[in-house]
Design a protein around this motif. Structure first.
Motif, PDB file in Angstrom:
ATOM      1  N   SER A  56       6.030   8.778   7.805  1.00 13.92           N
ATOM      2  CA  SER A  56       7.385   9.039   7.947  1.00 13.92           C
ATOM      3  C   SER A  56       8.037   8.351   6.955  1.00 13.92           C
ATOM      4  CB  SER A  56       7.725   8.603   9.541  1.00 13.92           C
ATOM      5  OG  SER A  56       7.721   7.377   9.734  1.00 13.92           O
ATOM      6  N   THR A  57       7.946   6.988   6.646  1.00  8.51           N
ATOM      7  CA  THR A  57       8.635   6.241   5.708  1.00  8.51           C
ATOM      8  C   THR A  57       8.683   6.908   4.347  1.00  8.51           C
ATOM      9  OG1 THR A  57       8.417   4.219   6.830  1.00  8.51           O
ATOM     10  CG2 THR A  57       8.963   4.062   4.609  1.00  8.51           C
ATOM     11  N   MET A  58       7.166   7.273   3.931  1.00  5.30           N
ATOM     12  CA  MET A  58       7.042   8.011   2.604  1.00  5.30           C
ATOM     13  C   MET A  58       7.952   9.239   2.497  1.00  5.30           C
ATOM     14  SD  MET A  58       5.684   7.494  -0.264  1.00  5.30           S
ATOM     15  CE  MET A  58       5.406   8.327  -1.761  1.00  5.30           C
ATOM     16  N   SER A  59       7.940  10.183   3.691  1.00  8.87           N
ATOM     17  CA  SER A  59       8.694  11.136   3.603  1.00  8.87           C
ATOM     18  C   SER A  59      10.076  10.995   3.464  1.00  8.87           C
ATOM     19  CB  SER A  59       8.410  11.931   5.083  1.00  8.87           C
ATOM     20  OG  SER A  59       7.044  12.427   5.285  1.00  8.87           O
ATOM     21  N   HIS A  60      10.458  10.073   4.146  1.00 13.00           N
ATOM     22  CA  HIS A  60      11.781   9.707   3.875  1.00 13.00           C
ATOM     23  C   HIS A  60      12.227   9.503   2.389  1.00 13.00           C
ATOM     24  CE1 HIS A  60      15.673   7.686   4.280  1.00 13.00           C
ATOM     25  NE2 HIS A  60      15.597   6.769   3.719  1.00 13.00           N
ATOM     26  N   HIS A  61      11.364   8.697   1.696  1.00 13.49           N
ATOM     27  CA  HIS A  61      11.573   8.213   0.274  1.00 13.49           C
ATOM     28  C   HIS A  61      11.419   9.762  -0.545  1.00 13.49           C
ATOM     29  CE1 HIS A  61      12.027   4.048   0.517  1.00 13.49           C
ATOM     30  NE2 HIS A  61      10.750   4.013   1.249  1.00 13.49           N
ATOM     31  N   LEU A  62      10.625  10.338  -0.119  1.00 13.97           N
ATOM     32  CA  LEU A  62      10.300  11.603  -0.967  1.00 13.97           C
ATOM     33  C   LEU A  62      11.700  12.631  -0.734  1.00 13.97           C
ATOM     34  CD1 LEU A  62       6.543  12.557  -0.352  1.00 13.97           C
ATOM     35  CD2 LEU A  62       7.529  11.710  -2.505  1.00 13.97           C
ATOM     36  N   LYS A  63      12.079  12.662   0.298  1.00 12.09           N
ATOM     37  CA  LYS A  63      13.312  13.359   0.585  1.00 12.09           C
ATOM     38  C   LYS A  63      14.606  12.948  -0.351  1.00 12.09           C
ATOM     39  CE  LYS A  63      16.724  14.748   4.208  1.00 12.09           C
ATOM     40  NZ  LYS A  63      17.412  14.364   5.605  1.00 12.09           N
ATOM     41  N   ILE A  64      14.795  11.729  -0.292  1.00  7.05           N
ATOM     42  CA  ILE A  64      15.846  11.184  -1.249  1.00  7.05           C
ATOM     43  C   ILE A  64      15.493  11.482  -2.596  1.00  7.05           C
ATOM     44  CG2 ILE A  64      16.744   8.952  -1.871  1.00  7.05           C
ATOM     45  CD1 ILE A  64      16.309   7.793   0.699  1.00  7.05           C
ATOM     46  N   LEU A  65      14.050  11.316  -3.229  1.00 10.28           N
ATOM     47  CA  LEU A  65      14.096  11.653  -4.708  1.00 10.28           C
ATOM     48  C   LEU A  65      14.249  13.070  -4.727  1.00 10.28           C
ATOM     49  CD1 LEU A  65      10.727   9.626  -4.862  1.00 10.28           C
ATOM     50  CD2 LEU A  65      12.860   9.198  -6.209  1.00 10.28           C
ATOM     51  N   ARG A  66      13.705  13.995  -3.774  1.00 13.53           N
ATOM     52  CA  ARG A  66      13.858  15.598  -3.841  1.00 13.53           C
ATOM     53  C   ARG A  66      15.599  16.044  -3.790  1.00 13.53           C
ATOM     54  NH1 ARG A  66      14.945  18.687   0.059  1.00 13.53           N
ATOM     55  NH2 ARG A  66      13.678  17.214   1.608  1.00 13.53           N
ATOM     56  N   GLU A  67      16.240  15.257  -3.004  1.00 14.08           N
ATOM     57  CA  GLU A  67      17.404  15.553  -2.945  1.00 14.08           C
ATOM     58  C   GLU A  67      18.370  15.015  -4.042  1.00 14.08           C
ATOM     59  OE1 GLU A  67      18.768  14.436   0.993  1.00 14.08           O
ATOM     60  OE2 GLU A  67      18.190  16.058   1.985  1.00 14.08           O
ATOM     61  N   ALA A  68      17.809  14.173  -4.721  1.00 11.62           N
ATOM     62  CA  ALA A  68      18.647  13.484  -5.852  1.00 11.62           C
ATOM     63  C   ALA A  68      18.246  14.464  -7.088  1.00 11.62           C
ATOM     64  CB  ALA A  68      18.138  11.939  -6.452  1.00 11.62           C
ATOM     65  N   GLY A  69      17.201  15.245  -7.009  1.00 10.42           N
ATOM     66  CA  GLY A  69      16.748  15.924  -8.127  1.00 10.42           C
ATOM     67  C   GLY A  69      15.641  15.707  -9.121  1.00 10.42           C
ATOM     68  N   ILE A  70      15.099  14.492  -8.670  1.00 11.74           N
ATOM     69  CA  ILE A  70      14.055  13.758  -9.519  1.00 11.74           C
ATOM     70  C   ILE A  70      12.630  14.338  -9.280  1.00 11.74           C
ATOM     71  CG2 ILE A  70      13.022  11.551  -9.726  1.00 11.74           C
ATOM     72  CD1 ILE A  70      15.505  10.340  -8.604  1.00 11.74           C
ATOM     73  N   ILE A  71      12.309  14.889  -8.146  1.00 12.17           N
ATOM     74  CA  ILE A  71      11.043  15.516  -7.890  1.00 12.17           C
ATOM     75  C   ILE A  71      11.521  16.640  -7.248  1.00 12.17           C
ATOM     76  CG2 ILE A  71       9.884  13.215  -7.674  1.00 12.17           C
ATOM     77  CD1 ILE A  71       9.681  14.010  -4.539  1.00 12.17           C
ATOM     78  N   SER A  72      10.302  17.691  -7.166  1.00 13.09           N
ATOM     79  CA  SER A  72      10.324  18.884  -6.384  1.00 13.09           C
ATOM     80  C   SER A  72       8.816  18.995  -5.649  1.00 13.09           C
ATOM     81  CB  SER A  72      10.396  20.183  -7.546  1.00 13.09           C
ATOM     82  OG  SER A  72       9.129  20.395  -8.224  1.00 13.09           O
ATOM     83  N   ILE A  73       9.003  19.643  -4.597  1.00 11.74           N
ATOM     84  CA  ILE A  73       7.803  19.650  -3.773  1.00 11.74           C
ATOM     85  C   ILE A  73       7.184  21.016  -3.844  1.00 11.74           C
ATOM     86  CG2 ILE A  73       6.731  19.178  -1.380  1.00 11.74           C
ATOM     87  CD1 ILE A  73       8.929  17.118  -1.286  1.00 11.74           C
ATOM     88  N   SER A  74       5.950  21.492  -4.005  1.00 11.21           N
ATOM     89  CA  SER A  74       5.562  23.025  -3.937  1.00 11.21           C
ATOM     90  C   SER A  74       4.419  22.718  -2.919  1.00 11.21           C
ATOM     91  CB  SER A  74       5.205  23.312  -5.156  1.00 11.21           C
ATOM     92  OG  SER A  74       4.061  22.669  -5.548  1.00 11.21           O
ATOM     93  N   LEU A  75       4.208  24.006  -2.127  1.00 11.36           N
ATOM     94  CA  LEU A  75       3.078  23.952  -1.199  1.00 11.36           C
ATOM     95  C   LEU A  75       1.992  24.781  -1.996  1.00 11.36           C
ATOM     96  CD1 LEU A  75       5.180  25.353   2.170  1.00 11.36           C
ATOM     97  CD2 LEU A  75       4.275  22.942   1.220  1.00 11.36           C
ATOM     98  N   GLU A  76       0.783  24.246  -1.527  1.00 10.53           N
ATOM     99  CA  GLU A  76      -0.482  24.875  -1.914  1.00 10.53           C
ATOM    100  C   GLU A  76      -1.297  24.866  -0.689  1.00 10.53           C
ATOM    101  OE1 GLU A  76      -3.824  23.069  -4.670  1.00 10.53           O
ATOM    102  OE2 GLU A  76      -2.622  23.940  -6.072  1.00 10.53           O
ATOM    103  N   GLY A  77      -1.466  25.899  -0.008  1.00  8.38           N
ATOM    104  CA  GLY A  77      -2.150  25.956   1.197  1.00  8.38           C
ATOM    105  C   GLY A  77      -1.525  25.007   2.172  1.00  8.38           C
ATOM    106  N   SER A  78      -1.997  24.103   2.673  1.00 13.79           N
ATOM    107  CA  SER A  78      -1.439  23.102   3.456  1.00 13.79           C
ATOM    108  C   SER A  78      -0.901  21.932   2.997  1.00 13.79           C
ATOM    109  CB  SER A  78      -2.356  22.887   4.750  1.00 13.79           C
ATOM    110  OG  SER A  78      -3.546  22.262   4.266  1.00 13.79           O
TER     111      SER A  78
END
Length: 111
Positions: A56-78
């Protein structure tokens, strides 16, 4: 639109938001890890970067990076794959990502 689908437009990213996101050591380490191996799952990033934090902590960090426009997240299967938004960042803030990924020798945060 689900929260996972939200990726800001490159023109909506701000330098202040990017710098705030990168100010956290976990997020900076995550971005540097993605600079070496892009398009990988969260667990691979955590293992490669030596991060021992909860899911959950990692998910929080990824959300901040994504919302800042630094990363994108794509789905590949699950699996959720993480990507640096290199083209967007280089176009908007030339040289910023290179400076983040290759800090000067002896800089704070380099081991």
């Amino acid at each position: 639109m689900s929260d996972m689908a939200f990726h800001p437009k490159a023109t909506d990213t701000t330098l202040l938001r990017i710098l705030q996101a990168l100010a956290d050591p976990v997020r900076l380490t995550t971005v540097r890890s993605l600079g070496l191996k892009d398009g990988v799952s969260c667990s691979v990033v955590q293992a490669d970067a030596g991060l021992t934090i909860g899911k959950s902590t990692m998910s929080h960090h990824l959300k901040i990076l994504r919302e800042a426009g630094i990363i994108s997240i794509s789905l590949e299967g699950s699996r959720r794959l993480l990507h640096l938004r290199r083209a967007d960042l280089d176009g908007r803030f030339p040289g910023l990502l290179d400076a983040v990924l290759t800090p000067p020798e002896g800089a704070v945060g380099t081991e």
